[in-house]
Design an enzyme around this catalytic site. Structure first.
Site, PDB file in Angstrom:
ATOM      1  N   CYS A   1       0.808  -1.224   0.000  1.00 24.26           N
ATOM      2  CA  CYS A   1       0.000   0.000   0.000  1.00 24.26           C
ATOM      3  C   CYS A   1       0.841   1.273   0.000  1.00 24.26           C
ATOM      4  O   CYS A   1       0.326   2.362  -0.256  1.00 24.26           O
ATOM      5  CB  CYS A   1      -0.934   0.009   1.200  1.00 24.26           C
ATOM      6  SG  CYS A   1      -1.981  -1.435   1.286  1.00 24.26           S
TER       7      CYS A   1
ATOM      8  N   HIS B   1      -3.187   7.176   3.022  1.00 21.51           N
ATOM      9  CA  HIS B   1      -3.636   5.904   2.442  1.00 21.51           C
ATOM     10  C   HIS B   1      -5.030   5.597   2.999  1.00 21.51           C
ATOM     11  O   HIS B   1      -5.297   5.768   4.184  1.00 21.51           O
ATOM     12  CB  HIS B   1      -2.639   4.808   2.808  1.00 21.51           C
ATOM     13  CG  HIS B   1      -3.114   3.447   2.449  1.00 21.51           C
ATOM     14  ND1 HIS B   1      -3.656   3.148   1.219  1.00 21.51           N
ATOM     15  CD2 HIS B   1      -3.160   2.282   3.171  1.00 21.51           C
ATOM     16  CE1 HIS B   1      -4.007   1.871   1.199  1.00 21.51           C
ATOM     17  NE2 HIS B   1      -3.712   1.334   2.359  1.00 21.51           N
TER      18      HIS B   1
ATOM     19  N   ASN C   1     -10.121  -0.074   0.314  1.00 22.87           N
ATOM     20  CA  ASN C   1      -8.668   0.055   0.315  1.00 22.87           C
ATOM     21  C   ASN C   1      -8.142  -0.463  -1.029  1.00 22.87           C
ATOM     22  O   ASN C   1      -8.198  -1.656  -1.302  1.00 22.87           O
ATOM     23  CB  ASN C   1      -8.109  -0.769   1.487  1.00 22.87           C
ATOM     24  CG  ASN C   1      -6.596  -0.730   1.576  1.00 22.87           C
ATOM     25  OD1 ASN C   1      -5.914  -0.325   0.639  1.00 22.87           O
ATOM     26  ND2 ASN C   1      -6.064  -1.175   2.699  1.00 22.87           N
TER      27      ASN C   1
END
Ligand code: UT7
Length: 334
Positions: free
Chosen positions: A113, A253, A283
């Site tokens: 990520c 994020h 996500n």
């Protein structure tokens, strides 16, 4: 050394939307639990026959158009992904071929990520030194393809998409002012796809035991995330002598609204400066920050001279942040 900025952005998500209510029919969960524990209401999902390179291509194309450059001007394509089309060849090579970036080098970068921040840091070194003038950085994921759709603790969290940015030299005092990157491999087991690599090659057994899907210790990642967002943001600001109240836009994020809220509260950054889009995408791993950046610009939330902080964290463990003083005016022809 040249100053390096983002002179074009683009993003793409597949059409199909999976809502929390859709998920209620697949696993033992409910909209109330997912919304209140994560902030996520829906996510996009790529069709079975669409690989991540297609999402990256679409985002890359939009970024190239936005930067008003020809594909031939791109010197390097970096794709940040943990869901590549293949173990090899690199997804970046496939994307470069589709985009027609005939003069470009290409490679993949995998820091989960945190991928977009690491890729932007890597790309900016090439441009700062003068080795390359134009680098296309793409964060793209097809998380839906590595999820265990019977595991309610993970399958509700993720989505598919891609975001891209074109990096070029910009005027002094603008562009990336600082980067801060970090890793801690001792936390590697908190979030992984255990099988398919040299540690645990694919076999009938690994497929039977679901070891090709994402495995996560959610609580551990949660605690790490809240701590690291605060720490890395303070460090990256300190590097350029900026205070927290001088940040115009904060793009973290997009993993969980509770993680973002807790970290932002700890940092004392005003909530109206924080970009949140996880409620509609979930996500998207390496894609979440570049998609949020592209949307923020297109929605008019970013103006010339704004100070933007972007922060990523994820498997590895890895983390990274950057301070970007916004301008879209490239200096490539000067
Ligand atoms: O990019 C980085 C990637 N990962 C992350 O950022 C994840 C970070 N972690 C998180 O976001 C949170 O830890 C989760 C959203 C994954 C989980 O939230 P939590 O508040 O930490 O819940 P929990 O894991 O402690 O589970 C609480 C309860 C458990 O039931 P019991 O044991 O209390 O009876 C779970 O079994 O919630 C249950 N549960 C669910 N219930 C309904 C777990 N998943 C679900 C679900 N629907 N989808």
């Amino acid at each position: 050394m040249f100053s390096v900025g983002i002179v074009g952005t683009g993003s793409y998500v597949p059409e199909k939307v999976i809502t929390n209510v859709d998920l209620e029919k697949m696993v033992d969960t409910n909209d109330e639990w997912i919304s209140s524990r994560t902030g996520i209401r829906e996510r996009h999902m790529a069709p079975k026959d669409i690989p991540v390179s297609e999402l990256c291509y679409q985002a890359g194309l939009r970024a190239i158009e936005d930067a008003q450059i020809a594909p031939e001007e791109v010197d390097l394509v970096i794709v940040a992904t943990m869901t590549p089309d293949y173990a090899f060849p690199a997804t970046a090579c496939l994307v470069a071929a589709r985009l027609g970036t005939k003069n470009a080098a290409a490679f993949d970068l995998e820091t989960a990520c945190t991928g977009f921040i690491y890729a932007a840091a890597a790309a900016s070194q090439f441009v700062a030194t003068g080795m390359y003038k134009t680098v296309l950085v793409i964060g793209g994921e097809t998380m839906s393809k590595i999820l265990n759709w019977e595991d309610r603790s993970t399958c509700i969290l993720f989505g598919d998409g891609a975001g891209a940015a074109v990096l070029q030299p910009v005027k002094e005092g603008f562009g990336f002012l600082s980067f801060e990157l970090g890793s801690d491999g001792s936390g590697g087991k908190l979030l992984s796809q255990p099988a398919g690599g040299s540690q645990c090659p694919a076999s009938l057994e690994t497929v039977k035991n679901n070891l090709h899907t994402l495995q996560m210790e959610g609580r551990g990642v949660y605690k790490f995330a809240v701590r690291i967002i605060g720490d890395v943001t303070l460090k990256v600001l300190e590097k350029v002598g900026l205070r927290r109240d001088e940040v115009d836009l904060f793009i973290p994020h997009q993993a969980n609204i509770r993680i973002i809220d807790a970290a932002v509260k700890r940092l004392g950054i005003s909530p109206h400066k924080v970009i949140i889009n996880l409620y509609k995408y979930g996500n998207m791993s390496a894609a979440s920050i570049p998609v949020a950046l592209d949307e923020s610009f297109k929605e008019g939330r970013i103006s010339e001279g704004d100070t933007i902080v972007m922060v990523g964290f994820g498997a590895g463990l890895t983390w990274g942040a950057c301070v970007l003083r916004w301008t879209k005016a490239g200096l490539k022809n000067d």
